[in-house]
Design a protein around this motif. Structure first.
Motif, mmCIF file in Angstrom:
data_model
loop_
_atom_site.group_PDB
_atom_site.id
_atom_site.type_symbol
_atom_site.label_atom_id
_atom_site.label_comp_id
_atom_site.label_asym_id
_atom_site.label_seq_id
_atom_site.Cartn_x
_atom_site.Cartn_y
_atom_site.Cartn_z
ATOM 1 N N ALA A 4 0.793 -1.268 -0.019
ATOM 2 C CA ALA A 4 0.273 -0.181 -0.060
ATOM 3 C C ALA A 4 0.761 1.157 -0.138
ATOM 4 N N GLU A 5 1.951 1.357 0.709
ATOM 5 C CA GLU A 5 2.685 2.437 0.713
ATOM 6 C C GLU A 5 3.478 2.751 -0.624
ATOM 7 N N ILE A 6 3.780 1.702 -1.174
ATOM 8 C CA ILE A 6 4.485 1.726 -2.677
ATOM 9 C C ILE A 6 3.508 2.256 -3.651
ATOM 10 N N GLU A 7 2.152 1.848 -3.640
ATOM 11 C CA GLU A 7 1.197 2.266 -4.268
ATOM 12 C C GLU A 7 0.493 3.761 -4.033
ATOM 13 N N GLU A 8 0.840 4.223 -2.977
ATOM 14 C CA GLU A 8 0.564 5.506 -2.644
ATOM 15 C C GLU A 8 1.722 6.361 -3.190
ATOM 16 N N ARG A 9 3.026 6.097 -2.896
ATOM 17 C CA ARG A 9 4.034 6.807 -3.725
ATOM 18 C C ARG A 9 4.039 6.840 -5.031
ATOM 19 N N ASP B 181 -7.406 0.280 -0.706
ATOM 20 C CA ASP B 181 -8.230 -0.951 -0.870
ATOM 21 C C ASP B 181 -7.050 -2.016 -0.220
ATOM 22 N N LEU B 182 -5.907 -2.031 -0.292
ATOM 23 C CA LEU B 182 -4.911 -3.068 0.121
ATOM 24 C C LEU B 182 -4.793 -2.692 1.673
ATOM 25 N N LEU B 183 -4.994 -1.529 2.346
ATOM 26 C CA LEU B 183 -4.867 -1.128 3.701
ATOM 27 C C LEU B 183 -6.256 -1.933 4.304
ATOM 28 N N GLU B 184 -7.487 -1.879 3.605
ATOM 29 C CA GLU B 184 -8.731 -2.172 3.801
ATOM 30 C C GLU B 184 -8.445 -3.761 4.004
ATOM 31 N N TYR C 132 8.247 6.013 -13.580
ATOM 32 C CA TYR C 132 7.381 6.461 -12.733
ATOM 33 C C TYR C 132 6.260 7.247 -13.394
ATOM 34 N N PRO C 133 5.618 6.524 -14.260
ATOM 35 C CA PRO C 133 4.607 7.005 -15.080
ATOM 36 C C PRO C 133 3.310 7.685 -14.579
ATOM 37 N N THR C 134 3.131 7.414 -13.282
ATOM 38 C CA THR C 134 1.795 7.779 -12.534
ATOM 39 C C THR C 134 2.384 8.668 -11.224
#
Length: 858
Positions: A304-309, A318-321, A565-567
């Protein structure tokens, strides 16, 4: 504490079981005590005779002083390899005696089963004492285990780890124990692995690799060794070697932790697709159960932390839930709370923090995070109550005392903060605590104490990148440029491959401006070798080219970054700024800039800088309505971002809509009560509208929030000076210099105020003091040269130019110091774009602009 009752003799203060030794050794040991001779050479490798430095006394609460043993033992900067000391002589004697016992006939006079039961009971007592923080009692129990059974690998490992955890001055004891343990238990790979981990954490990468290699030779199928070895290579930036080790580890045995580590590595180099695949593989290796739930939840949090970054906030949530469904843990609530706080949902974040702290097994990070969040909201008393709860729940956790010290420091209670930092490092020396303490001493201008504490931080953890970065930045602020470079070079020489180190070093060279190629070289090395998320380094590199008026090169760099880092919203915003910039012969690409800004806010709708930069961009194009709409949309998604409120309110102020601006400032301060820039910007608006009394009231309120904020004192002094209150102006300037001596604009504004009333001698003195504090602050040279030019003082101008050449070199860089570039003098300083995103900085302060435009003040 209950010990096994046997006949014992005392050797170096430790109970020793004579009847458990080989009969041929028993008599000599009883006669010679700790002077027992040994045929083994137990000296650890690379041991030097440098004396061990001592930590502050655990019972002392006095502030560190120049003459104290703590400060004396810290010494000066050490540019060599990590220091090694001899262990305590008595302790060495005990280890030699126990090691010798391993090579004799260990048949005891009691049955083996009974012996093992006694060892197990004593070992458990040691573990209990260790959890309570009773280090000496735990040590005695582990030693008692080895007295009974010198070949007990668990006790060797536990005792060595215990010594290592007690701090760097106990590392010689730990090394001695690890070596003795490997000799007594030569087939035990876990001892070798733990020894290797300790060595790489203490900075001896070469020895750590040798120990991992030895463990791998003993047991090639041991996945734990490959995993730990791979983490080492990942930390020092050797991604290829780390991949090979992780791959080998998974061939031996698929493990969740290995897949997770590999996924983090791939995310760090920008391969998000591969990282997600590995995270999914990691989750699939574990069947959900009560035993595996904490491990699965930990992996989901990292994912989740990587998706946030990367900007995918919805996936991160969603991952944290999902992690909460796997395991209702305080750590997952904490991670979710931090995500909500970073996205402006402060109320929701505080609710999650409260839930996390009420759960069984809440860790120190929960109390620390909750307290810091409350302080940021101006709820200091509530934060202190949370910290006290944390101390009651975890009285031996050093990080809580560090956070407590940080809060006290922010409230100006310096002595209390020192005592708390000391308490933290007494419980367990950690690099972050030493760094926090060092920064406090720097703010108090005790630079030698700060250097000594930074050295301790590096000694505790030679691979802690933020310690080198903070140390180097302090030396830069002190004007010690060679010292700053030396600190950064030490970190790079030791294999510290962290983003903070590369970014700090590159920013240092970029600030100096003498050799931008050196900055480019550092950033280029960082994006290829950093073990962390390198998007920050890519961003700094692109902004370097923008500041150097080379938008085309900046566009190329950001394009390369977008491939990895496209997004990433930060990268997309930087790319938008690059497309929006121009130079002679190169027009801005406005449509491309807007596409990048749009992609940034779509990728991460709760990234406030994205909305802010896009709004400022549209404002510069004359699209006021579009800018207003962007600020409004950003605040709906990020209501806790003070700079966005400031941008919108300043826009309305520029349009002459003062009532609307006041409403926005009030709402912003309600949401962000500790945001001093909001108070300052509002004060500037009141000056512009002619309401000086209200402006002073706002500055007073801001100074109550942060009495050591140099820009506030600069603004207040300038306002009094323009009002003709010279004595009050001098009082404000002098107080500002006292509390924030290194804020160079204070000296420039103070000197210009003196020059305006004809006090040129005093103005020269203040200019000179400012350049002594910060010889790289170009506006000081420009303002001083402007005064001397007005007076026709040619000799002074030549001397000033000679002084500037010492720091800026000859040629274009030097000419730029004395020339105000009209092309970049568009005044958007008040919009307070994030420093790393703001590349066109007005040389005047917001208050200077407001006074210039005020109808009430001439």
């Amino acid at each position: 504490m209950a010990f096994v009752q046997t006949n014992v003799c005392v050797i170096t203060g430790t109970a020793f079981h004579a009847e458990l030794l080989p009969r041929r050794n028993r008599g000599r040991i009883l006669r010679d005590g700790n002077r027992a001779r040994t045929p083994l050479s137990l000296r650890p490798p690379l041991v030097s005779s440098q004396p061990s430095s001592s930590l502050p006394s655990p019972n002392s609460s006095s502030a560190i002083s120049e003459s104290s043993p703590t400060c004396a033992s810290m010494g000066t900067a050490n540019t060599g390899s990590p220091s090694r000391q001899f262990p305590d002589r008595g302790f060495r004697g005990w280890v030699q005696t126990i090691s010798e016992a391993c090579y004799g006939n260990t048949t005891a006079s009691i049955p083996a089963a009974e012996l093992r039961a006694r060892v197990k009971m004593c070992f458990q007592q040691g573990k209990t004492c260790e959890k309570r923080g009773e280090w000496l009692n735990a040590r005695m129990n582990y030693q008692e285990c080895l007295n009974m059974d010198p070949r007990d690998a668990h006790s060797w490992l536990a005792l060595a780890r215990l010594e290592a955890r007690r701090g760097y001055k106990f590392l010689p004891n730990a090394r001695l124990l690890f070596e003795a343990g490997t000799q007594c238990c030569p087939e035990n790979v876990r001892i070798l692995q733990a020894w290797a981990v300790m060595e790489y954490k203490s900075g001896d990468i070469a020895l750590a690799r040798k120990l991992f290699e030895q463990g791998n030779r003993i047991d090639p199928a041991n996945a734990y060794v490959c995993h730990a070895w791979g983490l080492l290579e990942q930390r020092v930036g050797d991604s290829n070697r780390a991949r090979l080790l992780f791959e080998k580890c998974l061939e031996i045995r698929p493990r969740l932790e290995v897949c997770t580590a590999w996924a983090v590595l791939e995310a760090g180099v920008g391969d998000l697709k591969r990282a997600r695949s590995l995270f999914e593989e990691a989750i699939s290796t574990c069947t959900p159960s009560e035993h595996t739930a904490p491990r699965i939840a930990r992996t989901l949090r990292q994912w989740a932390e990587i998706e946030e970054r990367s900007g995918d906030i919805s996936r991160a949530r969603d991952l944290l839930e999902k992690a909460l469904r796997v395991e209702l843990s305080s750590e997952t609530h904490l991670t979710l709370a931090r995500l909500e706080a970073r996205r402006g949902s402060t109320k929701r974040a505080l609710e999650l923090m409260s839930v996390a702290a009420s759960m069984p097994g809440a860790t120190a990070s929960v109390y620390n995070g909750w307290a810091v969040m409350l302080v940021d909201q101006g709820q200091v008393s509530e934060a202190l109550e949370v910290i006290r709860k944390g101390i009651n729940a975890l009285p031996l956790d050093p990080s809580i005392f560090q956070t407590y010290g940080t809060i006290e420091e922010r409230q100006g209670r310096i002595d209390a903060a020192r005592r708390l930092y000391r308490r933290s490092v007494d419980l367990r020396p950690t690099a972050p605590a030493f760094v926090a303490w060092a920064l406090l001493e720097e703010r108090c201008e005790f630079y030698e104490r700060a250097r000594a504490l930074f050295e301790k931080a590096i000694r505790v953890d030679p691979l802690h990148g933020p310690a080198y970065n903070a140390y180097g930045m302090m030396e830069r602020r002190c004007g010690n440029l060679s010292g700053a470079r030396n600190v950064y070079d030490r970190g790079l020489g030791r294999g510290v491959a962290t983003t903070s180190l590369y970014q700090g070093y590159g920013q240092l060279e970029m600030t100096l401006g003498r050799d931008l190629n050196r900055s480019r070289q550092i950033f280029r090395q960082g994006v290829t070798q950093s073990r962390d998320d390198a998007s920050f380094i890519w961003h700094s590199w692109g902004m370097l080219e923008l500041k150097n008026r080379d938008p085309l090169e900046a566009r190329r760099i950001f394009q390369e970054a977008r491939k990895l880092y496209p997004t990433n919203s930060r990268i997309l915003v930087g790319s938008g700024l690059a497309f929006g910039a121009s130079r002679p012969g190169l027009l801005p690409q406005l449509d491309d800039a807007r596409r990048c800004f749009r992609a940034a806010v779509l990728s991460d709708p709760t990234h406030p800088q994205g909305w802010q930069c896009w709004g400022v961009f549209e404002l510069r194009q004359g699209n006021t309505d579009a800018a207003r709409a962007l600020f409004k949309r950003g605040l709906r998604l990020c209501p806790g971002h003070g700079a966005l409120w400031q941008s919108w309110a300043s826009l309305e102020s520029r349009e002459g809509r003062f009532a609307r601006a006041r409403t926005l400032f009030e709402r912003g301060i309600e949401r962000c009560p500790t945001h001093v820039h909001l108070h300052q910007a509002w004060a500037c608006m009141e000056v512009r509208s002619g309401n000086v009394t209200k402006a002073k009231d706002l500055l007073d309120r801001a100074l109550k929030l942060n009495a050591s904020h140099g820009p506030l004192w600069t603004a207040y002094g300038l306002l009094e000076s323009k009002m003709g209150n010279i004595d009050k102006a001098r009082e404000k300037f002098n107080h500002g210099i006292m509390v924030d001596r290194r804020h160079a604009p204070l000296y420039r504004t103070f000197a210009q105020s003196e020059a305006r009333i004809g006090n040129y001698r005093r103005a020269r003195q203040i200019f000179r003091e400012g350049l002594d504090v910060d010889p790289h602050h170009a506006p000081l040279y420009h303002a001083w040269a402007e005064m001397e030019g007005m007076l026709g003082n040619v000799d002074a101008l030549a001397e000033l130019r000679f002084r500037a050449a010492e720091y800026f070199g000859d040629g274009d860089s030097l000419d730029g110091v004395f020339t105000r570039d009209e092309a970049v003098e568009e005044r958007f300083y008040e919009y307070d774009v994030e420093d790393s995103l703001q590349f066109e900085i007005d040389p005047d302060s917001p208050m200077e602009n407001a006074l210039r435009e005020s109808s009430a003040i001439v």
